[in-house]
Design a protein around this motif. Sequence first.
Motif, PDB file in Angstrom:
ATOM      1  N   ARG A   9      41.886  43.386  50.501  1.00  0.00           N
ATOM      2  CA  ARG A   9      41.044  43.197  49.124  1.00  0.00           C
ATOM      3  C   ARG A   9      39.833  42.302  49.430  1.00  0.00           C
ATOM      4  NH1 ARG A   9      43.229  41.608  43.400  1.00  0.00           N
ATOM      5  NH2 ARG A   9      41.298  40.764  42.824  1.00  0.00           N
ATOM      6  N   ASP A  11      36.858  40.224  47.497  1.00  0.00           N
ATOM      7  CA  ASP A  11      36.468  39.690  46.189  1.00  0.00           C
ATOM      8  C   ASP A  11      34.998  39.307  46.410  1.00  0.00           C
ATOM      9  OD1 ASP A  11      38.831  40.187  44.353  1.00  0.00           O
ATOM     10  OD2 ASP A  11      39.814  38.579  45.831  1.00  0.00           O
ATOM     11  N   ARG A  87      33.623  46.686  35.018  1.00  0.00           N
ATOM     12  CA  ARG A  87      34.361  46.041  36.373  1.00  0.00           C
ATOM     13  C   ARG A  87      35.053  47.101  36.915  1.00  0.00           C
ATOM     14  NH1 ARG A  87      38.899  42.909  33.987  1.00  0.00           N
ATOM     15  NH2 ARG A  87      39.476  42.639  36.136  1.00  0.00           N
ATOM     16  N   ARG A  89      37.209  48.398  40.643  1.00  0.00           N
ATOM     17  CA  ARG A  89      37.696  48.382  41.987  1.00  0.00           C
ATOM     18  C   ARG A  89      37.256  49.482  42.813  1.00  0.00           C
ATOM     19  NH1 ARG A  89      44.313  49.116  43.326  1.00  0.00           N
ATOM     20  NH2 ARG A  89      44.120  48.593  45.459  1.00  0.00           N
ATOM     21  N   TYR A 109      36.106  44.546  44.733  1.00  0.00           N
ATOM     22  CA  TYR A 109      36.329  44.193  43.210  1.00  0.00           C
ATOM     23  C   TYR A 109      34.992  43.773  42.703  1.00  0.00           C
ATOM     24  CZ  TYR A 109      41.388  44.840  43.221  1.00  0.00           C
ATOM     25  OH  TYR A 109      42.650  45.480  43.050  1.00  0.00           O
TER      26      TYR A 109
END
Length: 170
Positions: A9, A11, A87, A89, A109
């Motif tokens: 992930r 960010d 937004r 992903r 993200y």
Amino acid sequence: MPKVTRHTRVDDVTNPGIRWPAGVVAWPLTPHRDGRGYFMEVVRVADLGKRGFSPAQVSVSETVPGVTKAFHFHLRQTDLFCPLAGRFRIVLLDGREGSATRGEALSIYSQGGRPFILRIPPGVAHGYRVLGDTPASMLYIMDREYDPSDEHRVEWDDPAVGFPWDEGSL
């Protein structure tokens, strides 16, 4: 397309600890804000040339919340993704034979106040899911004009790929 062997992930695309697949590069953009809104340079053609990229086509897509557009990849085309609003992903999966990161996946993200550009080379499958409750807009810059013969697809939920779409699996 290989099965996912590792998933990370992301960010913050400026984090120096990210293990990017070869040829994938992200760089932040700087919005200049005031009481009227903001102004932001997205690309300078000369800067893209220094990065080994020559734009051939620019497109924008708006996608409604909850929609997943993944996976697709090209064998000849390099894409630049630039999330403009909403937004996302954004997902990447390295499917290149012989790549040190083959089978590795990233979920990047987008954050409203942290705009960026993401360079996606040939052979890296990519796509996105729109998060939240408002439509999202993505700017695409390609180094080739659209060629349907270079558009390859794998379903977003293909069990043979095993991408961890469930937020709890991160």
